[in-house]
Enzyme design. Structure first.
Site, short mmCIF file in Angstrom:
data_model
loop_
_atom_site.label_atom_id
_atom_site.label_comp_id
_atom_site.label_asym_id
_atom_site.label_seq_id
_atom_site.Cartn_x
_atom_site.Cartn_y
_atom_site.Cartn_z
N CYS A 146 -19.27 -48.23 -2.94
CA CYS A 146 -19.23 -48.18 -4.40
C CYS A 146 -18.90 -46.78 -4.86
O CYS A 146 -18.96 -45.81 -4.09
CB CYS A 146 -20.58 -48.61 -4.99
SG CYS A 146 -21.92 -47.48 -4.60
N CYS A 194 -21.82 -44.36 -4.60
CA CYS A 194 -22.04 -43.93 -3.21
C CYS A 194 -21.04 -42.85 -2.82
O CYS A 194 -21.38 -41.88 -2.13
CB CYS A 194 -21.90 -45.12 -2.27
SG CYS A 194 -23.02 -46.48 -2.65
N ASP A 234 13.29 -38.19 -29.31
CA ASP A 234 14.50 -37.38 -29.38
C ASP A 234 15.67 -38.33 -29.63
O ASP A 234 15.60 -39.51 -29.27
CB ASP A 234 14.69 -36.63 -28.05
CG ASP A 234 16.00 -35.88 -28.01
OD1 ASP A 234 16.27 -35.10 -28.92
OD2 ASP A 234 16.77 -36.12 -27.06
#
Length: 741
Positions: free
Chosen positions: A11, A14, A432
């Site tokens: 996880c 962890c 642009d």
């Protein structure tokens, strides 16, 4: 720094804890362990045995950097850095850290190599074994001696919960409060009050929860790894008429390579012989193959479909489009978004807070209201399990990695999760004009000549030293009229930003540019009239003059891209407050383009620094994105909340931008915005689910209805939902087309 792949991370929380423990080792400062990518970077002098022991404490294993990403990873270490001042919470990434060490001895790792889904199966086996014992215990409950049933439950708990218990116990002794600590206290407490059945269920469901959590993240990682395997490994280099197989990293600019049908093109280059159709989907996301013949440019990573080609390499692999993409995708995978950073910080305080709440639930009712100790101890243990932050920590990473991987498959390069979040929250977008909304291939449509003898020769000499699209248009016109420089060059030549060019030719100073380049002249009425007529026609002006008079005028037109109008309409349909076109062109030409494509607002006559000021003014109104492709766009791209560059634009624009559209058009922009907003919605939904289910479970403590199995189911249910919802980003669905998008 040395890089390794880590398998079996259970996880995100962890991973953070393991990273901290590794940093506490000698030479461990600066070590990073990224849960999203599973990559560990450590100092070469650190003890790898100590690192392996720390990883093993969480059931993770260590391997070298994947061999199939070696080429692009090595190339990555030599690329220029991308320091984005507005990358929240990330600072500047040093690309020196990305150099992989491939000269390691594989014996050093021994059996640490973890292939395919091995680590996932390793985590699932004890859970399945414990589940079988649990079912046996349920069947024997009431039919066999109680000590036999209790022994079976304890065995099942030990098989599934042993690693969690040991990790939690170590953390508890160090006063580190993690989800393992919560589970350990809950297991010990449940067993202490004789809740054997529910203690076993907690251990089994928590183990299953961890396995599902790892499985979801592994799916997202595998999708990303599939992208990183795009890189070809070898090339067929031609040497003295012979074909020699060489690693792609050995290729240099100027080498000639043979590309057979079905082969990948090893690096960017130019076709010098042969005809074929080439599929550039891996780079641009465009599925239709392109016809390529002598003189055409091909991109590394493209697939040659049906003809034999000889290609002259123009860029070493490390500088190629493919290497750039693979490196940036890998880097993007490892950045944390502001949401992730907040969740991780929140989780550090959330877990201890839950333990305090659990203690209050255990003690307050019996001490203050005469409640039953056994009942409220049970409720307090249930609160500990509800407090597990797994689902919350997982709310963002799977969605972010899935989103970045899916974007990359469509030729949209996102340089980090932070930029994916920003794309989904844009309120204004500036474009642009030249090369972005228009094709950037202007051509002369009108000429006014006041000095036949000098005009075309002077224009040819000045523009031969420029790479600007307007200069190419003027050169094409002078060449069409039979004028060439014949080896002549101006004595001096300089560019005046936002104005044009100035040159010394035959001892006289000449200028070619916009109206500002001739602002020193008192123009005759005829010249003024011609200028106004060309502007009224929506043409861009190129005025050729000396110190005393105007020699002539070029009226230049740039064709609008086919998709520009539909893209702007699609963006407005996404409830963007305003679209703005920024251009150095004069008002009438800019307005003509704006009216045809439907942008909300036009700002014309802008120098590069004026574009930056315009972006800053827009940023004061809300989150603003800037889309451009040229050198003069780079400052504005950097100033915007989010810079978006065209993939066929200049290197400086691509380096400065946060998102790169690898196609030579804007068609994918609305798709990218829709996907980014979907990622944002999923993250918000996941956070809501993670916190909502826990809140509902916690509220059940008020009437005393919360049980251990409800607590673990609420936690596991949240994790499963968060994982599955994040993975839905891989489900392709038909998007509304925008011309080429």
């Amino acid at each position: 720094m040395k890089q390794y792949q880590v398998k079996g991370l259970s996880c995100g929380g962890c991973a953070m804890r393991l990273e901290q423990e590794i940093r506490e080792l000698e030479h461990g400062e600066g070590a990073t362990l990224n849960y999203n990518s599973g990559r560990l970077r450590v100092n070469e002098e650190i003890s790898m045995d100590a690192v392996r022991r720390i990883l093993k404490s969480d059931g993770a294993t260590l391997s070298a950097a994947p061999a199939d990403t070696a080429a692009h990873s090595e190339a990555a270490g030599n690329m220029n850095g991308h320091a984005h001042s507005h990358e929240a919470g990330q600072g500047i990434h040093s690309h020196d850290d990305h150099v992989n060490e491939h000269g390691h001895d594989h014996a050093e790792h021994g059996d640490e190599h973890d292939h395919s889904h091995g680590s996932g199966w390793t985590k699932l086996r004890p859970v399945l074994a414990a589940a079988i014992l649990y079912v046996v215990g349920l069947l024997l409950d009431g039919r066999a001696e109680s000590w036999i049933v209790v022994t079976i439950y304890l065995a099942a708990t030990a098989i599934s919960g042993y690693s969690t218990f040991m990790k939690g116990l170590r953390n508890l002794l160090r006063f580190k409060f993690t989800m393992d600590t919560l589970m350990t206290v809950a297991l010990v407490g449940a067993i202490a009050i004789g809740e054997w059945k529910e203690a076993t269920l907690v251990a089994i469901l928590f183990g299953l929860n961890e396995w599902l959590e790892g499985l979801g993240m592994e799916k997202a990682r595998r999708s990303m790894d599939a992208l990183l395997k795009t890189a070809p490994k070898e090339a067929r280099k031609m040497e003295d008429g012979r074909e020699v197989i060489v690693p792609i990293l050995a290729l240099a600019a100027g080498d000639i390579v043979k590309i057979r049908p079905g082969d990948q093109i090893p690096s960017d280059g130019e076709v010098i012989e042969g005809v074929s159709s080439v599929n550039e989907a891996a780079i641009t996301g465009e599925s239709l193959p392109l016809y390529k013949a002598a003189g055409d440019i091909v991109l590394g990573g493209s697939l040659n479909q049906d003809g034999l080609l000889l290609v002259r390499i123009t860029k070493a692999y490390r500088d190629s489009s493919l290497a750039r993409i693979l490196h940036l995708v890998q880097e993007a995978q490892e950045t944390k978004t502001p949401t992730e950073l907040f969740i991780n910080k929140f989780a550090r305080y959330y877990t201890p807070a839950i333990m305090i709440i659990a203690v209050i639930v255990m003690l307050a009712p019996p001490l203050l209201f005469g409640g039953d100790w056994s009942t409220w101890l049970y409720q307090g243990l249930s609160v500990l399990i509800v407090g597990c932050p797994c689902a919350l920590i997982l709310a963002s990473p799977i969605a972010i990695v899935s989103g970045i991987a899916r974007m990359a498959r469509h030729g949209i390069l996102v340089k980090g999760g932070v930029h994916l979040e920003q794309l989904g929250k844009l309120e204004l977008i500036a474009f642009d004009k030249t090369g972005t909304l228009t094709k950037g291939k202007p051509h002369v449509t009108e000429v006014r000549v006041y000095d036949q003898e000098r005009l075309f020769r002077v224009a040819s000499l000045i523009e031969s030293g420029s790479t600007h699209p307007l200069a190419k248009a003027v050169l094409e016109e002078t060449t069409r009229r039979g004028i060439t420089d014949a080896g002549e060059t101006p004595s001096s030549l300089r560019t005046i930003a936002g104005v044009g060019m100035e040159a010394d030719i035959d001892g006289n100073i000449y200028r070619l540019g916009n109206e500002l380049s001739a602002s020193h002249l008192d123009m005759p009425e005829q010249v003024r009239s011609d200028i106004e007529a060309l502007k009224a026609a929506g043409l861009t002006l190129a005025i050729v003059s000396d110190d005393s008079e105007v020699l002539g005028l070029f009226g230049i037109e740039d064709e609008i891209r086919e998709e520009s109008q539909s893209v702007i309409a699609a963006i407005h349909g996404l409830h963007i407050r305003r679209t703005v076109m920024l251009t150095g062109d004069h008002e009438k030409t800019a307005r003509k383009v704006a009216n045809r494509i439907g942008v909300s607002e036009v700002k014309s006559g802008l120098l590069p620094e004026d574009k930056v000021d315009a972006i800053r003014a827009l940023a004061a109104e809300g989150r603003v994105g800037m889309v451009g492709d040229g050198v003069n766009d780079a400052p504005a791209l950097a100033a915007a909340t989010l810079g978006i560059a065209m993939g066929k634009g200049t290197d400086s624009a691509m380096e400065t931008a946060d998102i790169v559209l690898m196609q030579d058009h804007l068609g994918k922009l609305p798709y990218a915005m829709r996907l980014a907003r979907r990622v944002d919605r999923i993250i918000r939904l996941n956070i809501g689910i993670a916190l909502g289910l826990k809140l509902i479970a916690l509220l059940l403590t008020i009437p005393g209805w919360l049980t251990l199995w409800i607590a673990i189911l609420s936690d596991m249910g949240a994790t499963i939902l968060v994982t599955l919802i994040g993975l839905t980003l891989f489900l392709e669905r038909k998007e509304r087309s925008t011309a080429q998008g």
